[in-house]
Design an enzyme around this catalytic site. Structure first.
Site: not given
Length: 237
Positions: A43, A70, A190
């Site tokens: 990310h 991401e 998450h």
């Protein structure tokens, strides 16, 4: 079984804190795959405080499983993804100064923008996923954009599970069923960890992939990376 994609951002954070190339991010990616991990997630953020844009380019030739990038689809991110062409891109609505992801997309208010971005990536052969809260209307909105998958933002579940409230899984079950109903593949991520993952996996239908980084790396400090990767795989079988 549900696939495990290991987010290696925290390895980059540790490397960057000292300078140089220790720990070696590329070697860790290779090791994760060798230990059984079925994907690598990164990310990159605009300030490159952990993953650098160059890391994405370097990892392209290293990752032999699924490569997932991401982030917030700002112009520089879009250009990077189109250059690297990972297996999957996951669109996350991060503010530039966000410490970590903290909300899913409002797919209704951002429908036109997301539709354009999804179309651009899919035209280049990149599977697309949209990060969403477990809200059925947001999943329906995601489907309208032409996206391939949604990734459920699982922090709320993790918080409730830690408090002993198993009912926190209910909106995620409904969201998973809605995703299947509208023809979307399902990812999640998450704050999933070794404590809550098995329960989540058992309750959520049609779960294709989880992306786990912070917890997995922290647990690996105590238990060893190879051991922890295989402990996650055991919970996903």
């Amino acid at each position: 079984m549900t696939k495990l994609s290991v987010n290696i951002n925290k390895i980059a954070t540790l490397r960057n804190s000292r300078g140089g190339n220790v720990p070696n991010l590329l070697q860790v990616a290779e090791d994760v795959e060798r230990f059984g991990g079925q994907g690598i997630t990164i990310h990159p953020r605009p300030d490159e405080r952990h993953i650098r844009y160059q890391d994405a380019r370097d990892l392209k030739s290293i990752v032999n499983t699924e490569f997932n990038i991401e982030g917030n689809p700002i112009p520089s991110f879009i250009d990077l993804v189109l250059e690297v062409k990972p297996t999957q891109v996951t669109l996350v609505p991060d503010a530039i100064d966000a410490i970590t992801s903290n909300a899913g997309w409002d797919t209704l208010n951002h429908r036109d923008f997301l539709t354009d971005v999804v179309s651009t990536f899919k035209e280049n052969g990149i599977r697309t996923s949209i990060f969403v809260d477990p809200v059925e209307k947001m999943i329906e909105g995601a489907a309208v954009t032409g996206v391939d998958r949604v990734e459920l933002y699982t922090e709320a579940f993790a918080e409730q599970y830690a408090l002993g409230n198993n009912d926190g899984i209910t909106p995620y079950i409904k969201a998973a069923e809605k995703a299947h109903e509208v023809g979307l593949g399902l990812n999640a991520g998450h704050d999933l960890n070794l404590e809550n993952l098995r329960f989540f996996k058992q309750q959520i239908p049609h779960l294709l992939e989880v992306s786990i980084g912070h917890a997995l790396i922290c647990e690996s400090l105590y238990l060893g990376l190879e051991n922890v990767v295989n402990m996650y795989l055991d919970r996903l079988r």
